[in-house]
Scaffold this motif. Sequence first.
Motif, short mmCIF file in Angstrom:
data_model
loop_
_atom_site.label_atom_id
_atom_site.label_comp_id
_atom_site.label_asym_id
_atom_site.label_seq_id
_atom_site.Cartn_x
_atom_site.Cartn_y
_atom_site.Cartn_z
N GLY A 35 0.89 -5.21 -14.28
CA GLY A 35 -0.28 -4.75 -13.31
C GLY A 35 -0.21 -4.36 -11.92
O GLY A 35 -0.70 -3.97 -11.53
N LEU A 36 1.06 -4.81 -11.45
CA LEU A 36 1.40 -4.63 -9.98
C LEU A 36 1.59 -3.43 -9.66
O LEU A 36 0.88 -2.82 -8.68
N LEU A 37 2.21 -2.64 -10.30
CA LEU A 37 2.35 -0.93 -10.07
C LEU A 37 1.00 -0.38 -9.96
O LEU A 37 0.70 0.21 -9.23
N ASP A 38 0.12 -0.66 -10.85
CA ASP A 38 -1.10 -0.10 -11.03
C ASP A 38 -1.90 -0.45 -9.69
O ASP A 38 -2.54 0.59 -9.25
N VAL A 39 -1.97 -1.81 -8.99
CA VAL A 39 -2.78 -2.25 -8.15
C VAL A 39 -2.18 -1.77 -6.83
O VAL A 39 -2.76 -1.78 -5.67
N LEU A 40 -0.85 -1.54 -6.71
CA LEU A 40 -0.26 -1.29 -5.35
C LEU A 40 -0.25 0.03 -5.41
O LEU A 40 -0.24 0.46 -4.00
N CYS A 41 -0.20 1.15 -6.27
CA CYS A 41 0.03 2.43 -5.86
C CYS A 41 -1.35 3.36 -5.84
O CYS A 41 -2.18 3.06 -6.33
N LYS A 42 -1.08 4.36 -4.77
CA LYS A 42 -2.40 5.17 -4.45
C LYS A 42 -2.37 6.24 -5.12
O LYS A 42 -3.28 6.80 -5.51
N ASP A 43 -1.38 6.82 -5.59
CA ASP A 43 -0.99 8.07 -6.29
C ASP A 43 0.39 8.11 -7.07
O ASP A 43 0.93 6.97 -7.11
N ARG A 44 0.56 9.35 -7.74
CA ARG A 44 1.73 9.33 -8.75
C ARG A 44 3.06 9.05 -7.87
O ARG A 44 4.09 8.74 -8.26
N ASP A 45 3.18 9.88 -6.59
CA ASP A 45 4.22 9.66 -5.99
C ASP A 45 4.65 8.30 -5.43
O ASP A 45 5.69 7.72 -5.34
N ASN A 46 3.42 7.64 -5.19
CA ASN A 46 3.60 6.21 -4.97
C ASN A 46 4.12 5.30 -5.85
O ASN A 46 4.80 4.47 -5.69
N TYR A 47 3.39 5.64 -6.96
CA TYR A 47 4.06 4.79 -8.19
C TYR A 47 5.66 5.24 -8.53
O TYR A 47 6.31 4.30 -8.71
N MET A 48 6.07 6.29 -8.37
CA MET A 48 7.31 6.67 -8.47
C MET A 48 8.30 5.93 -7.43
O MET A 48 9.46 5.28 -7.72
N ARG A 49 7.72 5.92 -6.26
CA ARG A 49 8.50 5.19 -5.40
C ARG A 49 8.92 3.59 -5.44
O ARG A 49 9.78 3.00 -5.41
N TYR A 50 7.59 2.95 -6.00
CA TYR A 50 7.59 1.61 -6.02
C TYR A 50 8.39 1.47 -7.42
O TYR A 50 9.19 0.38 -7.59
N LEU A 51 8.24 2.29 -8.59
CA LEU A 51 8.87 2.12 -9.64
C LEU A 51 10.72 2.05 -9.46
O LEU A 51 11.29 1.32 -9.63
N ARG A 52 10.90 3.04 -8.48
CA ARG A 52 12.24 3.25 -8.20
C ARG A 52 12.86 1.91 -7.34
O ARG A 52 13.90 1.35 -7.57
#
Length: 260
Positions: free
Chosen positions: A163-180
């Motif tokens: 669940g952390l990526l979900d609550v941490l990220c504001k948008d798709r670019d943000n998700y990709m940055r944290y996933l990386r």
Amino acid sequence: MDTRNYKLYHECGFDSRQFLEQYVSDSPKMVFEEDFLIFPIKNLRKTFTEGHITGDVLIDLSTGSVVHHLFAACDFFKHIIVLKARDRCIMELKRWVDERTGAFHWGHATKLHVDTEEDSYKLQEKEEKMRSALQHIVKCDFEKENMMDPIILPPADYIISFGLLDVLCKDRDNYMRYLRKFSSLLKPGGHFVIVGCLDTTYYIVGKEKFHYFSYDEEFVRKALVGEGFIIDRCEVKMRMGVSDLCDYKGVIFVVAHREK
């Protein structure tokens, strides 16, 4: 839905005990047992018992002070390293690890990991094994290049993000940055496990409403493949719990690995 006024998990934090009580407790009012307890535990147990698990180090990057999913890992990994950005979450988790008075009760989750009906010895043994593995609870800062600065962690064989990526990220670019950033902690050939909620915009803790990044199964698959992962398993479960606390439509469980 306009989510601009919703709070962000890593900026505002929340009452970690309230979060546990609402979403993963054994309270009669807790309606998410099938989705947030049974579904991820069932899939993690299957992943670890049927797969070819090698290595010693697992890093957990999950929301709040949840620990129920990690019971499946303590039989396979000598070292489980938990990264938390909020002091309150660290204190809540350490209270359970140190068996302090007032610690959150995880007995209901332990039972889901132990193939027994009323064998209290096996349940106690499982919790002791879990506490022994959870000796590394590390403060981190998601915005730093080295999130654990000045600590340097060993490369992980497995990473779990509940669940952390979900609550941490504001948008798709943000998700990709944290996933990386998260996957950079993984060694070549290592595995990444993602558990999250689909088509969600908010969740409530106490009286506060928080932002939740909305995405679908296709997005998660493309995000992982785009970062060089090969998807081993993907399971989706449609929502069972009826509650206004969170507007998710389904739960997703994904296991992926990077080639050596």
